[in-house]
Scaffold this motif. Sequence first.
Motif, PDB file in Angstrom:
ATOM      1  N   LYS A  50       0.537  -0.951   0.099  1.00 39.81           N
ATOM      2  CA  LYS A  50      -0.238   0.159  -0.136  1.00 39.81           C
ATOM      3  C   LYS A  50       0.749   1.476   0.335  1.00 39.81           C
ATOM      4  CE  LYS A  50      -4.145  -1.327   1.811  1.00 39.81           C
ATOM      5  NZ  LYS A  50      -5.311  -1.565   2.370  1.00 39.81           N
ATOM      6  N   ALA A  92      -4.266  -5.180  -1.889  1.00 35.60           N
ATOM      7  CA  ALA A  92      -5.361  -4.120  -2.821  1.00 35.60           C
ATOM      8  C   ALA A  92      -5.041  -2.957  -2.739  1.00 35.60           C
ATOM      9  CB  ALA A  92      -6.856  -4.907  -3.293  1.00 35.60           C
ATOM     10  N   ALA A 117      -7.763  -1.228  -1.533  1.00 37.83           N
ATOM     11  CA  ALA A 117      -9.019  -0.810  -1.054  1.00 37.83           C
ATOM     12  C   ALA A 117      -8.803  -1.248   1.046  1.00 37.83           C
ATOM     13  CB  ALA A 117      -9.874  -2.113  -1.362  1.00 37.83           C
ATOM     14  N   TRP A 143      -7.135   2.963   3.393  1.00 39.97           N
ATOM     15  CA  TRP A 143      -6.917   3.430   1.901  1.00 39.97           C
ATOM     16  C   TRP A 143      -7.394   4.540   1.587  1.00 39.97           C
ATOM     17  CZ3 TRP A 143      -2.602   2.921  -1.022  1.00 39.97           C
ATOM     18  CH2 TRP A 143      -3.304   2.894  -1.826  1.00 39.97           C
ATOM     19  N   TYR A 169      -7.198 -10.728   0.500  1.00 42.83           N
ATOM     20  CA  TYR A 169      -6.549  -9.306   0.662  1.00 42.83           C
ATOM     21  C   TYR A 169      -6.832  -9.217  -0.917  1.00 42.83           C
ATOM     22  CZ  TYR A 169      -5.404  -9.789   5.203  1.00 42.83           C
ATOM     23  OH  TYR A 169      -5.975  -9.746   6.678  1.00 42.83           O
ATOM     24  N   ILE A 170      -7.359  -9.895  -2.031  1.00 42.15           N
ATOM     25  CA  ILE A 170      -7.394  -9.212  -3.051  1.00 42.15           C
ATOM     26  C   ILE A 170      -8.088 -10.410  -3.833  1.00 42.15           C
ATOM     27  CG2 ILE A 170      -6.302  -9.024  -5.193  1.00 42.15           C
ATOM     28  CD1 ILE A 170      -3.800  -9.155  -4.480  1.00 42.15           C
ATOM     29  N   LYS A 180     -13.931  -8.488  -6.405  1.00 40.63           N
ATOM     30  CA  LYS A 180     -14.851  -6.907  -6.271  1.00 40.63           C
ATOM     31  C   LYS A 180     -13.429  -5.630  -6.096  1.00 40.63           C
ATOM     32  CE  LYS A 180     -14.444  -6.903  -1.033  1.00 40.63           C
ATOM     33  NZ  LYS A 180     -15.035  -7.304   0.003  1.00 40.63           N
ATOM     34  N   ASN A 181     -11.855  -6.571  -5.788  1.00 42.46           N
ATOM     35  CA  ASN A 181     -11.090  -5.140  -6.223  1.00 42.46           C
ATOM     36  C   ASN A 181     -10.789  -4.546  -7.089  1.00 42.46           C
ATOM     37  OD1 ASN A 181     -10.213  -6.927  -3.267  1.00 42.46           O
ATOM     38  ND2 ASN A 181     -10.441  -4.768  -3.102  1.00 42.46           N
ATOM     39  N   TYR A 182     -10.340  -5.738  -8.854  1.00 41.57           N
ATOM     40  CA  TYR A 182     -10.647  -5.266  -9.860  1.00 41.57           C
ATOM     41  C   TYR A 182     -10.683  -4.243 -10.330  1.00 41.57           C
ATOM     42  CZ  TYR A 182      -9.289 -10.055  -9.554  1.00 41.57           C
ATOM     43  OH  TYR A 182      -9.487 -12.075  -9.185  1.00 41.57           O
ATOM     44  N   MET A 184      -8.180  -1.450  -8.714  1.00 43.46           N
ATOM     45  CA  MET A 184      -7.309  -1.842  -9.519  1.00 43.46           C
ATOM     46  C   MET A 184      -7.172  -1.007 -11.133  1.00 43.46           C
ATOM     47  SD  MET A 184      -6.783  -5.575  -7.662  1.00 43.46           S
ATOM     48  CE  MET A 184      -5.414  -6.755  -8.820  1.00 43.46           C
TER      49      MET A 184
END
Length: 261
Positions: A95, A117, A119, A192, A215-216, A219-221, A224
């Motif tokens: 991060k 991510a 997030a 974040w 953690y990835i 929903k994080n894509y 990203m």
Amino acid sequence: MLLNVIERGPDTQDANPDLPPVVLLHGMFGRARNLGFVQRRLATTRRTLALDLRNHGESPHGPASYPTMADDVRETLAYYNASPAMLLGHSMGGKTAMMLALTHPELVHSLLVADIAPAEGGFTRMDIPTGLENLEFPATLDRAGADALLHPLIPNEAVRQLMIQNMRLGDNPGWEIGLKEIMDGLPAIMGWPDFPEGTVYNGPTLFIRGEISPYIQPKNYPAMRALFPHYTLETISGAGHWVHVDAPKRFAELVEDFAKL
């Protein structure tokens, strides 16, 4: 804040001046030497700098947030004349690396983020054993004694060994890290920040996730892609959050392949 640095590089005849330096950033409760096996491999052909982030290792202590930690890295890279650099960060270090890439993209040649991510997430208060802040230390302490002292709070062997590295052993033992500052900054470290629309890092970016780490996630894509439009994602089978520990050979292969870009 100028950070403590472990620097390694090749013999002059083996150095490739066209390769950017690599800067390695550890996760919470880690320190510069945690990524030493990767640093040693990369250092055969290029300059490498592993940093103790603030409140960790031998670096100074102070209030913790991603803007302040990224600014520490910026100041340290300037002092060592080590930019633009390839940044490799795990978890909290990931991060921090993302923050620097988004706020000072001119300093970042390329970006590798290990199992985190852009997030909220990566650590929670529930992950931190209760009682660490109020642990009572004896007058003197060796490694075996430290292991026994922490065992009631941290049954997990790997986590316990991670925390022992943050202790000052011998006479007048105690926490070497800025534990209070870390705890005070935990909401920011877990979180974040929002960025203005259009904020991007356009350089090469690789995310490495552990298959069994939370953690990835899909929903994080979108976030990203919005922040790092040229990212790629690699998953290491069977690995958890500590991808570099669970699968060191595969992790090192991915790092070395990315470092050739």
